[in-house]
Design a protein around this motif. Structure first.
Motif, short mmCIF file in Angstrom:
data_model
loop_
_atom_site.label_atom_id
_atom_site.label_comp_id
_atom_site.label_asym_id
_atom_site.label_seq_id
_atom_site.Cartn_x
_atom_site.Cartn_y
_atom_site.Cartn_z
N LYS A 150 -27.44 -28.70 -32.69
CA LYS A 150 -28.45 -29.54 -33.32
C LYS A 150 -27.89 -30.31 -34.53
CE LYS A 150 -31.32 -27.78 -30.39
NZ LYS A 150 -31.67 -28.56 -29.16
N GLY A 151 -28.49 -31.46 -34.76
CA GLY A 151 -28.19 -32.23 -35.97
C GLY A 151 -26.70 -32.47 -36.19
N LYS A 152 -26.26 -32.17 -37.40
CA LYS A 152 -24.87 -32.41 -37.78
C LYS A 152 -23.94 -31.25 -37.45
CE LYS A 152 -26.09 -35.63 -41.50
NZ LYS A 152 -25.97 -35.95 -42.94
N GLN A 153 -24.45 -30.26 -36.73
CA GLN A 153 -23.60 -29.13 -36.35
C GLN A 153 -22.40 -29.57 -35.53
OE1 GLN A 153 -26.09 -26.34 -34.28
NE2 GLN A 153 -27.15 -25.64 -36.12
N TYR A 154 -22.51 -30.71 -34.85
CA TYR A 154 -21.41 -31.18 -34.02
C TYR A 154 -20.13 -31.43 -34.82
CZ TYR A 154 -21.63 -36.04 -35.67
OH TYR A 154 -21.56 -37.18 -36.44
N LYS A 155 -20.28 -31.67 -36.12
CA LYS A 155 -19.13 -32.01 -36.95
C LYS A 155 -18.13 -30.88 -37.10
CE LYS A 155 -21.35 -35.66 -39.65
NZ LYS A 155 -21.64 -36.19 -41.00
N LYS A 156 -18.55 -29.65 -36.81
CA LYS A 156 -17.64 -28.52 -36.95
C LYS A 156 -16.72 -28.35 -35.75
CE LYS A 156 -20.72 -24.94 -35.08
NZ LYS A 156 -21.49 -23.72 -35.38
N SER A 167 -14.01 -29.75 -32.62
CA SER A 167 -12.83 -30.60 -32.51
C SER A 167 -13.21 -32.00 -32.01
CB SER A 167 -11.83 -29.98 -31.54
OG SER A 167 -12.32 -30.07 -30.21
N PRO A 168 -12.34 -32.99 -32.22
CA PRO A 168 -12.68 -34.36 -31.81
C PRO A 168 -13.10 -34.49 -30.35
CG PRO A 168 -10.77 -34.41 -33.23
CD PRO A 168 -11.07 -32.96 -32.97
N ARG A 169 -12.43 -33.82 -29.45
CA ARG A 169 -12.75 -33.96 -28.02
C ARG A 169 -14.10 -33.32 -27.69
NH1 ARG A 169 -7.65 -31.31 -25.69
NH2 ARG A 169 -8.42 -31.91 -23.61
N LEU A 170 -14.40 -32.21 -28.31
CA LEU A 170 -15.73 -31.61 -28.12
C LEU A 170 -16.81 -32.48 -28.75
CD1 LEU A 170 -14.84 -27.86 -28.73
CD2 LEU A 170 -15.55 -28.87 -26.56
N LYS A 171 -16.51 -33.05 -29.93
CA LYS A 171 -17.47 -33.95 -30.58
C LYS A 171 -17.82 -35.11 -29.65
CE LYS A 171 -16.08 -33.36 -35.43
NZ LYS A 171 -15.37 -34.03 -36.56
N LYS A 172 -16.81 -35.68 -29.00
CA LYS A 172 -17.07 -36.79 -28.09
C LYS A 172 -18.07 -36.39 -27.02
CE LYS A 172 -12.35 -38.31 -28.07
NZ LYS A 172 -11.21 -38.67 -27.21
N GLY A 173 -17.87 -35.21 -26.45
CA GLY A 173 -18.78 -34.74 -25.41
C GLY A 173 -20.19 -34.54 -25.92
N ILE A 174 -20.31 -33.97 -27.10
CA ILE A 174 -21.63 -33.72 -27.69
C ILE A 174 -22.35 -35.04 -27.95
CG2 ILE A 174 -22.84 -32.80 -29.70
CD1 ILE A 174 -20.40 -30.80 -29.94
N LEU A 175 -21.63 -35.99 -28.54
CA LEU A 175 -22.25 -37.28 -28.86
C LEU A 175 -22.53 -38.09 -27.60
CD1 LEU A 175 -20.20 -38.21 -32.06
CD2 LEU A 175 -22.55 -37.35 -31.92
N LEU A 176 -21.68 -37.96 -26.59
CA LEU A 176 -21.94 -38.62 -25.32
C LEU A 176 -23.22 -38.08 -24.70
CD1 LEU A 176 -21.10 -40.48 -22.98
CD2 LEU A 176 -19.75 -38.56 -22.06
N HIS A 177 -23.39 -36.77 -24.75
CA HIS A 177 -24.60 -36.13 -24.23
C HIS A 177 -25.84 -36.71 -24.92
CE1 HIS A 177 -26.84 -32.50 -22.64
NE2 HIS A 177 -27.67 -32.94 -23.57
N ARG A 178 -25.80 -36.82 -26.22
CA ARG A 178 -26.96 -37.34 -26.96
C ARG A 178 -27.25 -38.78 -26.58
NH1 ARG A 178 -25.99 -34.82 -33.09
NH2 ARG A 178 -26.05 -32.62 -32.45
N SER A 179 -26.20 -39.57 -26.40
CA SER A 179 -26.39 -40.97 -26.01
C SER A 179 -26.99 -41.07 -24.62
CB SER A 179 -25.06 -41.72 -26.07
OG SER A 179 -24.56 -41.78 -27.39
N ILE A 180 -26.52 -40.23 -23.71
CA ILE A 180 -27.05 -40.21 -22.34
C ILE A 180 -28.53 -39.85 -22.37
CG2 ILE A 180 -27.00 -38.91 -20.17
CD1 ILE A 180 -23.93 -38.79 -20.50
N ASP A 181 -28.89 -38.85 -23.15
CA ASP A 181 -30.30 -38.43 -23.24
C ASP A 181 -31.18 -39.55 -23.80
OD1 ASP A 181 -29.79 -35.99 -22.15
OD2 ASP A 181 -30.05 -34.85 -24.00
N THR A 182 -30.69 -40.23 -24.83
CA THR A 182 -31.45 -41.33 -25.44
C THR A 182 -31.66 -42.47 -24.45
OG1 THR A 182 -30.64 -40.78 -27.66
CG2 THR A 182 -31.49 -43.00 -27.32
N PHE A 183 -30.58 -42.83 -23.76
CA PHE A 183 -30.65 -43.89 -22.75
C PHE A 183 -31.63 -43.52 -21.63
CE2 PHE A 183 -29.19 -45.88 -18.81
CZ PHE A 183 -29.04 -47.21 -19.18
N THR A 184 -31.53 -42.27 -21.19
CA THR A 184 -32.37 -41.80 -20.09
C THR A 184 -33.85 -41.78 -20.47
OG1 THR A 184 -30.56 -40.45 -19.19
CG2 THR A 184 -32.81 -39.83 -18.55
N ASP A 185 -34.14 -41.22 -21.62
CA ASP A 185 -35.54 -41.07 -22.05
C ASP A 185 -36.25 -42.42 -22.21
OD1 ASP A 185 -35.19 -38.35 -22.04
OD2 ASP A 185 -34.94 -38.17 -24.21
#
Length: 206
Positions: free
Chosen positions: A27-33, A35-53
């Motif tokens: 949740k929220g800014k927890q993604y910042k903890k 690694s860069p590659r995991l961050k990409k996946g987390i942020l991609l997921h959020r973008s996909i959800d926003t686009f979908t909704d």
């Protein structure tokens, strides 16, 4: 719950895929903890959800269910759309679904230590019942919806949504097919943006 779509849309990087897969629990800014590659996946997921909704085709699918299932309609549509992705997998990937799923399960094992606790606890059930492969059959979707209903203490009635799937099967499939082409294009573009934002793609970066 649309695990298969999120995994598929992550590209070829295992850690981006895992970040996308487990993003719902971050949740929220927890993604910042992470690694860069995991961050990409987390942020991609959020973008996909926003686009979908926000997508009108998805909203059309959701409206068909809203009178019966209220705010659970979106969750149900996610699950139904994963069914159509699994059922029509050969249209989207040259890798057979069985192999794709097996490779993903192997990836979970290889990178177990970077997964969140909730995902670690879920994995044995996911693999034992082969959730991702089961999506291709209506019986598998029925099981998923039954289990989701249990998680709501039977308040949602989601287990009955398999009847709506069967009644409106052609409409749901047409809507998925139309929407998914746009989602694929969006996800590819968004991942390119994230690769620029997080350029560290060192394969040893966990």
């Amino acid at each position: 719950m649309n695990f298969l779509a999120h995994i598929y849309l992550s590209g070829d990087d295992e850690l981006v895929t895992l970040g996308n897969f487990m993003a719902d629990g971050i949740k929220g800014k927890q993604y910042k903890k992470f690694s860069p590659r995991l961050k990409k996946g987390i942020l991609l997921h959020r973008s996909i959800d926003t686009f979908t909704d926000a997508h009108p085709t998805v909203r059309q699918s959701t409206r068909r269910l809203h009178a019966k299932y209220s705010h659970y309609s979106g969750v149900i549509v996610d699950i139904l759309y994963d069914h159509f992705l699994a059922k029509n997998w050969q249209q989207y990937s040259k890798v057979p679904l069985e192999q794709f799923v097996s490779d993903f399960y192997d990836s979970l094992d290889r990178h177990y230590d970077v997964l969140t606790n909730s995902i670690q606890h879920m994995i044995p059930h996911m693999i034992a019942d082969n959730w991702l492969l089961s999506y291709a059959k209506i019986s598998g979707i029925a099981t998923v919806l039954h289990n989701m209903n249990r998680r709501t203490r039977n308040r949602s009635g989601m287990d009955r949504a398999v009847e709506d799937l069967q009644e409106h099967y052609t409409d749901f499939e047409h809507e998925f097919t139309s929407f998914f082409e746009e989602l694929r294009a969006f996800s590819t573009e968004r991942l390119e943006e994230l690769n620029t934002e997080f350029p560290d793609t060192n394969t040893t970066d966990l």
